[in-house]
Design an enzyme around this catalytic site. Structure first.
Site, PDB file in Angstrom:
ATOM      1  N   TYR A 144       0.956  -1.163   0.077  1.00  0.00           N
ATOM      2  CA  TYR A 144       0.133  -0.077  -0.119  1.00  0.00           C
ATOM      3  C   TYR A 144       0.789   1.223   0.004  1.00  0.00           C
ATOM      4  O   TYR A 144       1.954   1.395   0.682  1.00  0.00           O
ATOM      5  CB  TYR A 144      -1.053   0.119   1.270  1.00  0.00           C
ATOM      6  CG  TYR A 144      -1.804   1.396   1.186  1.00  0.00           C
ATOM      7  CD1 TYR A 144      -3.033   1.447   0.644  1.00  0.00           C
ATOM      8  CD2 TYR A 144      -1.407   2.440   2.027  1.00  0.00           C
ATOM      9  CE1 TYR A 144      -3.919   2.522   0.840  1.00  0.00           C
ATOM     10  CE2 TYR A 144      -1.885   3.511   2.001  1.00  0.00           C
ATOM     11  CZ  TYR A 144      -3.280   3.498   1.431  1.00  0.00           C
ATOM     12  OH  TYR A 144      -4.188   4.890   1.491  1.00  0.00           O
ATOM     13  N   GLU A 202      -3.409   7.637  -4.273  1.00  0.00           N
ATOM     14  CA  GLU A 202      -3.310   6.504  -3.672  1.00  0.00           C
ATOM     15  C   GLU A 202      -3.122   5.092  -4.469  1.00  0.00           C
ATOM     16  O   GLU A 202      -3.789   5.137  -5.514  1.00  0.00           O
ATOM     17  CB  GLU A 202      -4.599   5.968  -2.995  1.00  0.00           C
ATOM     18  CG  GLU A 202      -4.577   4.796  -2.131  1.00  0.00           C
ATOM     19  CD  GLU A 202      -6.029   4.416  -1.418  1.00  0.00           C
ATOM     20  OE1 GLU A 202      -6.251   4.405  -0.305  1.00  0.00           O
ATOM     21  OE2 GLU A 202      -7.096   4.354  -2.260  1.00  0.00           O
TER      22      GLU A 202
END
Length: 397
Positions: free
Chosen positions: A119, A207
């Site tokens: 992530y 993101e």
């Protein structure tokens, strides 16, 4: 302002970030041609909506066992078939709510062999007024869940704008993600690329979830979400051109065209206020007296009669609104202008719900006289407390 994944991938690609080759599809008849332009042997078909959790989502009236909004296929024909199945249907995810969002676009891209999912995000840290990196080994999961259950698995730090991004920032991220060898070099380069893109385009959020290590040991951005500072869009015609108005609330879209600060909520009392602080106080006192606001709406200090009229029309277009509270404290904003706008709007669209008007400040008596002489069924309020009590009573009976 948000954009679709395929648009974000195009921006990443233009800056040299590693992404899979893909094609956007708007019409079902183009799906097979788009899929045929990719190498395979795996094709990933992704619904394009402004919401996360697409893979875990479901389509309304879906067949038993039907997959979500991200599907892995093994031939051009299968990819085209899955794309056709998704176009025009409503996808429901944990971020869309029960209403879901209509899928008007599909992204078909080459599949990737995945060794590890990670992530990564860049965002504006409001406390430090700096850009922050957020990284975790728990890619592919909801980062909120990771933060709640295993916060030690998240690395977060901000970058000093005096120095900007430096290679040691990238190495810090690489080591926290367990990367080694050439992957560290790739990470350092990629973080620099993402930071430059973030700054260049005035982003609020970038993101990558997941950022993967492929089966060949290389880093690749497998998914991407981008949000941009609406106040800076005027500097980026290329980003403004990516706006998909079908993904936005129609009321919020209409408000933006008249420079109104409007956010739709789930309550039953519509609010028209001047000033963000007063708007927040108005929403709070409505809740205090047992009801829920249907919107945040700040008409601003320099609103015209026409702008006020449009604001009122936007409020009344919400079927959830059972009553309206107009709360104006006139400083720069004149009470008579608000009154004229409200009267003009009521005469144009009608008044089907109770309306309470509280005016105070510049030209207040003139504004009250306009309301009184209009012949409309308007409830006058002396102050904010009185206005809140009266509109809640009118709505709740």
């Amino acid at each position: 302002m948000n954009i679709h994944e395929y648009q974000a991938k195009a921006l990443l690609r233009s800056y040299g970030a590693p992404v899979s080759d893909g094609r956007a599809v708007m019409r079902a008849e183009d799906a097979k041609t788009a899929a045929g332009e990719l190498d395979g042997p795996l094709w990933v078909v992704k619904a394009q909506i402004h919401a996360g959790g697409r893979g875990k989502g479901h389509f309304k009236e879906a067949d038993a066992g039907e997959k979500g909004g991200v599907r892995l296929t093994r031939s051009v024909e299968e990819a085209a078939q899955e794309a056709k199945k998704m176009l025009g249907r409503t996808l429901v995810t944990n971020q869309t709510g029960d209403a879901g969002k209509t899928v008007n676009r599909i992204y078909i891209e080459d599949g990737a062999g995945i060794e590890t999912e990670l992530y990564l995000a860049l965002l504006v840290d409001r406390q430090s007024s700096r850009i922050s990196f957020v990284a975790s080994t728990e890619g592919g999961m909801d980062i909120e869940e990771v933060a709640h259950n295993t916060p030690e698995k998240i690395l977060s730090f901000s970058v000093d704008p005096a120095t900007g991004y430096q290679p040691y920032h990238g190495r810090r991220i690489a080591f926290s993600l367990g990367l080694s060898g050439n992957q560290v070099k790739q990470c350092v380069a990629l973080m620099g690329t993402l930071y430059k893109l973030f700054v260049d385009k005035d982003m609020e959020m970038l993101e990558i979830n997941p950022l993967i290590v492929t089966d060949k040991g290389d880093l690749k951005c497998l998914d991407a979400k981008m949000g941009f500072d609406g106040n800076a869009i005027y500097r980026h015609a290329d980003i403004a051109a990516l706006r998909d108005e079908t993904e936005e609330d129609p009321k919020e879209l209409a408000a933006s065209k008249f420079d109104l600060n409007y956010i739709a909520l789930d309550g039953e009392i519509g609010c028209m206020v001047n000033g963000a602080g007063l708007a927040m106080a108005t929403m709070d006192i409505i809740k205090l007296y047992g009801a829920e606001p249907a919107n945040f709406l700040d008409v601003g200090g320099g609103a015209t009669k026409e702008k006020v009229t449009e604001a009122f029309k936007i409020i009344t277009s919400d079927p959830n609104v059972k009553g309206i509270l107009v709360n104006i404290f006139g400083g720069i904003m004149r009470c008579d202008v608000i009154a004229e706008g409200v009267i003009a709007a009521v005469k144009e669209v009608g008044l089907q719900v109770p309306l309470v008007v509280r005016l105070e400040g510049t030209n207040v008596e003139k504004g009250k006289e306009i309301i009184r002489s209009s012949g409309l069924d308007v409830i006058a309020a002396d102050d904010l407390k009185d206005g809140a009590e009266k509109i809640v009573k009118a709505v709740k009976g």
